[in-house]
Design a protein around this motif. Structure first.
Motif: not given
Length: 292
Positions: A19-20, A52-56, A61-67
């Motif tokens: 679930f990570s 269901t996602l934590s702030v971290e 997710v944002i950083a992964t998609i931007v990259n």
């Protein structure tokens, strides 16, 4: 805002079996949909299981998609909620340098009046440093943002550039197209009625099925925008059964099963969602193998 005409896809958040967040799978999915020809990407929408996602995890997710995107396509970030002050706080504190617009859902659970919806989005528009796309999804929010309310917001808030309309009502969608200002984007939020909406004057779609079958679905939308009706409907009917199937047992459980069939990610979802049952998994797998 020509960059939002066509097909946007509401990206999932793939999870490993523990679930990570699966960063490698998310990178594969971003490349897959870009290679498939979609016009823009939507980050942290409902399909991302953002509730269901934590702030971290959201930042990951944002950083992964931007990259992964690497500046190739416009990005839209989901920023919404039922606490107006909290939404404004995020709008004022977040760095939006990698994003071209936000997608902001109509307040859920509170069931505000039309005046409450108007005042909420007026406050959001005033606080947002980038363009705003409204999101009307009565099946999730328990209230319907009426076309007259949308037109009022569009006329009074110049940085509100469009709406993702997901009421599933083609008559309401046509009324939106009729009464909103010229250039205001009426974007389908329902995959099954995307083509009729486009042919009625809509700007395209923010899609779930377009994530699993980006080549065919984005081409259908382009053909619709070009008024090549017969060719567009051939693709619509090719994908129609899959559209029904991916929502049969909830979103994003269905589209995650498609990604598993494609070898892009696991089909893991977080509670309270559960994965599709074996019968639906087999049907989705068979469809995907034939049509991918």
């Amino acid at each position: 805002m020509q960059k939002f005409i066509g097909t946007g896809v509401a990206l999932v958040t793939p999870f490993k079996n523990d679930f990570s967040v699966d960063v490698e799978a998310l990178t594969r999915i971003v490349n897959y949909v870009i290679d498939g020809g979609v016009e823009y990407l939507v980050v942290l929408g409902t399909t991302a299981e953002s509730a269901t996602l934590s702030v971290e995890e959201k930042e990951l997710v944002i950083a992964t998609i931007v990259n992964a995107n690497a500046g190739r396509l416009p990005l839209v970030l989901g920023v919404g909620g039922n606490n107006t002050a909290k939404v404004i706080e995020e709008l004022k504190s977040r760095d939006f340098s990698n994003f071209d617009a936000i997608l902001s859902v109509s307040p859920y659970y509170n069931k505000p009046t039309q005046e409450g919806i108007y005042q909420h989005f007026k406050a959001v528009a005033d606080a947002s440093p980038i363009p705003v796309i409204l999101y009307n999804v009565p099946g999730r929010t328990a209230s319907n943002m009426l076309p007259t309310t949308v037109a009022r917001i569009a006329n009074d808030c110049k940085n509100v550039i469009g709406i993702k309309e997901a009421a599933g009502d083609i008559v309401q969608a046509m009324k939106l197209i009729q009464i909103t200002p010229k250039g205001f984007l009426v974007i389908s939020g329902d995959d099954m009625i995307t083509l009729p909406m486009v042919l009625a004057g809509g700007a395209g779609v923010i899609s779930v099925i377009g994530e699993g079958f980006p080549k065919d679905f984005s081409e259908m939308v382009r053909l619709g925008l070009q008024r090549k009706v017969d060719e567009a409907y051939q693709l619509h009917y090719k994908l129609a059964d899959a559209i029904d199937m991916i929502f049969e047992q909830g979103n994003p459980a269905g589209i995650k099963e498609v990604f598993k069939s494609l070898g892009l990610s696991e089909n893991t979802v977080r509670l309270p969602l559960v994965s599709v049952n074996d019968d639906l998994a087999n049907r989705l797998d068979n469809f995907t193998k034939i049509n991918s």
